[in-house]
Design a protein around this motif. Structure first.
Motif, short mmCIF file in Angstrom:
data_model
loop_
_atom_site.label_atom_id
_atom_site.label_comp_id
_atom_site.label_asym_id
_atom_site.label_seq_id
_atom_site.Cartn_x
_atom_site.Cartn_y
_atom_site.Cartn_z
N ILE A 1 -7.19 -51.43 28.71
CA ILE A 1 -7.76 -50.68 27.79
C ILE A 1 -8.14 -52.14 27.23
O ILE A 1 -8.18 -52.00 25.19
N GLU A 2 -6.62 -52.39 26.61
CA GLU A 2 -5.84 -53.57 25.92
C GLU A 2 -7.22 -54.98 25.84
O GLU A 2 -7.24 -55.55 24.66
N ASP A 3 -7.77 -55.20 27.00
CA ASP A 3 -8.31 -56.52 27.28
C ASP A 3 -10.29 -56.46 26.58
O ASP A 3 -10.39 -56.63 27.06
N GLY A 4 -9.85 -54.52 26.20
CA GLY A 4 -11.54 -54.48 25.93
C GLY A 4 -12.49 -54.31 26.87
O GLY A 4 -14.08 -54.22 26.79
N MET A 5 -12.26 -53.90 28.20
CA MET A 5 -12.52 -53.52 29.16
C MET A 5 -13.35 -52.57 29.85
O MET A 5 -13.98 -52.13 30.81
N ALA A 6 -12.50 -51.27 29.09
CA ALA A 6 -12.07 -49.93 29.35
C ALA A 6 -14.01 -49.69 29.49
O ALA A 6 -13.72 -49.01 30.71
N ASN A 7 -14.89 -49.88 29.29
CA ASN A 7 -15.70 -49.29 29.63
C ASN A 7 -16.44 -50.11 30.77
O ASN A 7 -17.47 -49.22 31.57
N LYS A 8 -16.26 -51.02 30.99
CA LYS A 8 -16.77 -51.83 32.03
C LYS A 8 -15.76 -50.90 33.72
O LYS A 8 -16.96 -51.27 34.77
N LEU A 9 -15.06 -51.52 33.61
CA LEU A 9 -14.11 -51.27 33.99
C LEU A 9 -13.78 -49.78 34.83
O LEU A 9 -13.17 -49.24 36.14
N LEU A 10 -13.70 -48.92 33.59
CA LEU A 10 -13.39 -47.70 34.08
C LEU A 10 -14.16 -46.40 33.99
O LEU A 10 -14.00 -45.55 34.12
N SER A 11 -15.65 -46.89 33.73
CA SER A 11 -16.17 -46.31 33.73
C SER A 11 -16.88 -45.48 35.07
O SER A 11 -17.34 -44.18 34.76
N GLN A 12 -16.01 -45.87 36.19
CA GLN A 12 -16.81 -45.04 37.79
C GLN A 12 -15.59 -44.72 38.38
O GLN A 12 -14.70 -46.08 37.91
N PRO A 13 -15.47 -43.07 38.49
CA PRO A 13 -13.81 -43.19 39.04
C PRO A 13 -13.55 -44.28 40.62
O PRO A 13 -14.89 -44.48 40.69
N GLU A 14 -12.46 -44.41 41.01
CA GLU A 14 -12.70 -45.17 42.33
C GLU A 14 -11.45 -44.80 42.78
O GLU A 14 -10.41 -43.66 42.32
N THR A 15 -11.04 -45.40 44.49
CA THR A 15 -9.80 -44.48 45.04
C THR A 15 -9.37 -45.65 45.44
O THR A 15 -9.68 -46.83 45.75
N ARG A 16 -8.29 -45.99 44.84
CA ARG A 16 -7.11 -47.24 45.31
C ARG A 16 -6.28 -46.65 46.54
O ARG A 16 -5.79 -46.12 46.25
N GLY A 17 -5.48 -48.14 47.15
CA GLY A 17 -4.31 -47.77 47.66
C GLY A 17 -3.13 -48.60 47.17
O GLY A 17 -3.26 -48.89 46.15
N TRP A 18 -2.03 -47.94 47.93
CA TRP A 18 -1.07 -48.69 47.44
C TRP A 18 -0.01 -49.76 48.94
O TRP A 18 -0.21 -49.00 50.17
N THR A 19 -0.39 -50.97 47.91
CA THR A 19 0.35 -52.35 49.32
C THR A 19 2.16 -51.80 49.49
O THR A 19 2.36 -52.73 49.78
N GLY A 20 2.58 -50.82 48.31
CA GLY A 20 4.08 -51.48 48.56
C GLY A 20 4.35 -51.78 46.63
O GLY A 20 5.48 -51.19 46.74
N SER A 21 3.65 -52.67 46.62
CA SER A 21 4.23 -53.22 45.21
C SER A 21 3.19 -53.36 44.38
O SER A 21 3.02 -53.48 43.10
N SER A 22 1.53 -53.03 44.35
CA SER A 22 0.62 -52.89 43.73
C SER A 22 -0.85 -51.66 44.36
O SER A 22 -0.64 -51.42 45.32
N THR A 23 -1.48 -51.48 43.52
CA THR A 23 -3.03 -50.45 43.92
C THR A 23 -4.01 -51.10 44.25
O THR A 23 -4.34 -53.03 43.32
N VAL A 24 -4.78 -51.25 44.51
CA VAL A 24 -6.09 -51.67 45.27
C VAL A 24 -6.88 -50.99 45.16
O VAL A 24 -6.74 -50.08 46.33
#
Length: 542
Positions: free
Chosen positions: A260-283
């Protein structure tokens, strides 16, 4: 507390630095899948034992579990009973006419090609589970977490990926195990609420005896739906335990704030997605599926679940009081337990190392308390009545049981609450000291373990006290006691310490002298008698 600034890869905050930022509102909902501890699977007569048969893949399977053509499901009504209990405990409205539907997707561990679930008409809805600051440790005084719905569904099988051999093995022991999926509203606004809810939910299903409630074994599996400032929702999966759930939320929150701070909210967060947890990050795993993707349709082979109008009330009458109600009873008159001690009697962590479960411990405490209180009758203030039962059951007894690896259920065949109350009365009446009581209790428990609780038809504490010569000396000649104290002072050979005690410079150090006296007398002479005598010998004025 770190100061918020525009993110870049260099300054992306670590999870350890996590803080919720007021300008970025977190909104979370949970989807919790709970394996029901029924005897058989949901739609077959196969044994429901997915964990104990881990070394025997595909052992507990039937023709229907492996989707042999021509086989049909037969509903296990024990799962319906368990679902009813949970719905009542979560204050839900039970749907007296629910149905099963097919959710189509293709995985190797789902041999039917679809999952039997409840989409159009779920089993229950419109519930809530209250959280409290004093009980659950949340920041607010209280908060209701609303439950959107409960649905009964079947579990999938399990895939084992062997990368070295480039093959996937399928174990269908878990296929068809009954699940309840609980979907909450997005009411969670901080991590404390999420942690408290999961812990409370685990304890609830254990309390109702419908599930083991363990995250580590997969008996409970939690997915998180998360959004920031009402942007598109992200679902987090593959979260094996509470710490993973919380860390995944922290990481995803910080990741979305950066976007959001980088001004990419509309582009990257407009569609729901499913992410997994690797133990250190979400993918990213995939784009979030829609209802159309699953091609839901009613299951033609299963009739609707139609319950009689009075069935919910009938089940309600058979259910135990809620953990919150029991907790409030224990911290009130006449028990007046601290919240910490009351939780030990109410909360079942299902730990492998514990030598008791909360129900049997709670009953042992209540029976002992009332037996002890009846003997005491008068001469003790009500707020002190629970002091001995609490200290000796919750602290001494449980400590000894864990040390000896001795189950509570085994020793109560001999050490019944009434007999334990007799033991407490010996301490209450100063017939033995607390120190002697600890030694005596441990000896009794050790003997019970060594004899497998068979050699002792009963326990005669009076005889044991005389045998070990540990009865308290309530009357001792003042001159004799002063002589003992003088001998202890001379044996210490620390003139400065003695002078500091006598002058009042080190008042608390007199406890050291008392301790030496108690050790010498093996606890048979009361501590207050020693203190009084030491003060007289040292001519203490303070």
């Amino acid at each position: 507390m770190w100061v918020f600034r525009r993110f870049n890869h260099t300054h992306f905050p670590q999870i350890s630095e996590f803080r919720l930022l007021p300008q970025y509102k977190l909104k979370c909902g949970l989807e919790i899948h709970t394996q029901l501890d029924t005897r058989n699977k949901l739609f077959s007569m196969s044994t429901n034992d997915p964990f104990h048969s881990a070394n025997n893949p595909n052992l507990h399977t039937s023709f229907f579990d492996i989707a042999l053509p021509g086989t049909q499901p037969l509903l296990n009504y024990e799962a319906v009973l368990f679902a009813t209990k949970l719905a009542i405990a979560l204050n839900c409205r039970v749907n007296l006419d629910s149905q099963f539907d097919r959710k189509h997707y293709f995985y190797g561990d789902q041999p039917l090609g679809y999952q039997i679930t409840q989409h159009f008409s779920p089993f229950a809805s419109q519930g809530h589970l209250p959280l409290y600051r004093d009980i659950d440790g949340i920041a607010e005084i209280n908060k209701n977490i609303h439950v959107a719905q409960l649905q009964i569904e079947q579990d999938t099988g399990k895939s084992l990926y062997k990368k070295s051999e480039q093959i996937t093995l399928i174990d269908l022991n878990r296929s068809g195990v009954p699940l309840i999926e609980m979907v909450t509203e997005p009411d969670f606004q901080d991590l404390g609420q999420i942690r408290a809810f999961i812990k409370k939910y685990q304890n609830l299903v254990r309390h109702l005896k419908i599930s083991t409630g363990d995250l580590e074994t997969g008996a409970i599996r939690v997915d998180v739906n998360l959004s920031i400032n009402d942007h598109a929702r992200v679902e987090l999966k593959n979260l094996p335990n509470t710490s993973s759930i919380l860390n995944a939320i922290k990481y995803e929150y910080l990741r979305q704030v950066r976007i959001i701070e980088d001004g990419m909210a509309n582009k990257l967060l407009s569609q729901p997605e499913t992410r997994g947890w690797t133990g250190s990050s979400t993918v990213k795993l995939r784009g979030k599926e829609t209802t159309i993707d699953y091609r839901y349709m009613p299951d033609m082979e299963l009739p609707r679940i139609k319950l009689a109008s009075d069935v919910v009330e009938t089940v309600r009458k058979t259910m135990p009081p809620s953990p919150d109600k029991v907790l409030n009873t224990l911290i009130s008159e006449p028990y007046r337990l601290s919240l910490k001690d009351a939780k030990i009697l109410c909360l079942n962590s299902n730990g492998q190392g514990e030598m008791y479960n909360h129900e049997e411990l709670q009953q042992f405490y209540l029976d002992t308390f009332h037996s002890y209180a009846y003997r005491v009758k008068e001469g003790i203030r009500a707020n002190n009545l629970s002091k001995l039962p609490t200290n000796w059951i919750i602290h001494e007894l449980l400590g000894d049981l864990n040390k000896l690896e001795l189950p509570l259920s085994k020793i109560t065949k001999v050490l019944k609450p009434k007999i334990f109350a007799d033991f407490l009365m010996l301490i209450h009446n100063n017939e033995i000291s607390g120190a002697s009581g600890k030694l005596l209790l441990f000896h009794v428990l050790k003997t019970l373990k060594e004899t497998n609780c068979d050699a002792c038809a009963s326990i005669d504490f009076d005889s044991l006290i005389d045998e070990f010569d540990i009865r308290t000396i309530n009357q001792i000649d003042d001159g004799e006691l002063e002589e003992i104290c003088q001998g202890i002072i001379e044996s210490i050979k620390n003139e400065k310490l003695i002078n500091d005690i006598a002058s009042g410079k080190k008042k608390n150090s007199i406890k050291f002298l008392v301790g030496q006296g108690m050790k010498l007398s093996q606890g048979r002479i009361k501590a207050q008698d020693f203190e009084k005598s030491f003060k007289k010998v040292l001519d203490v004025k303070w």
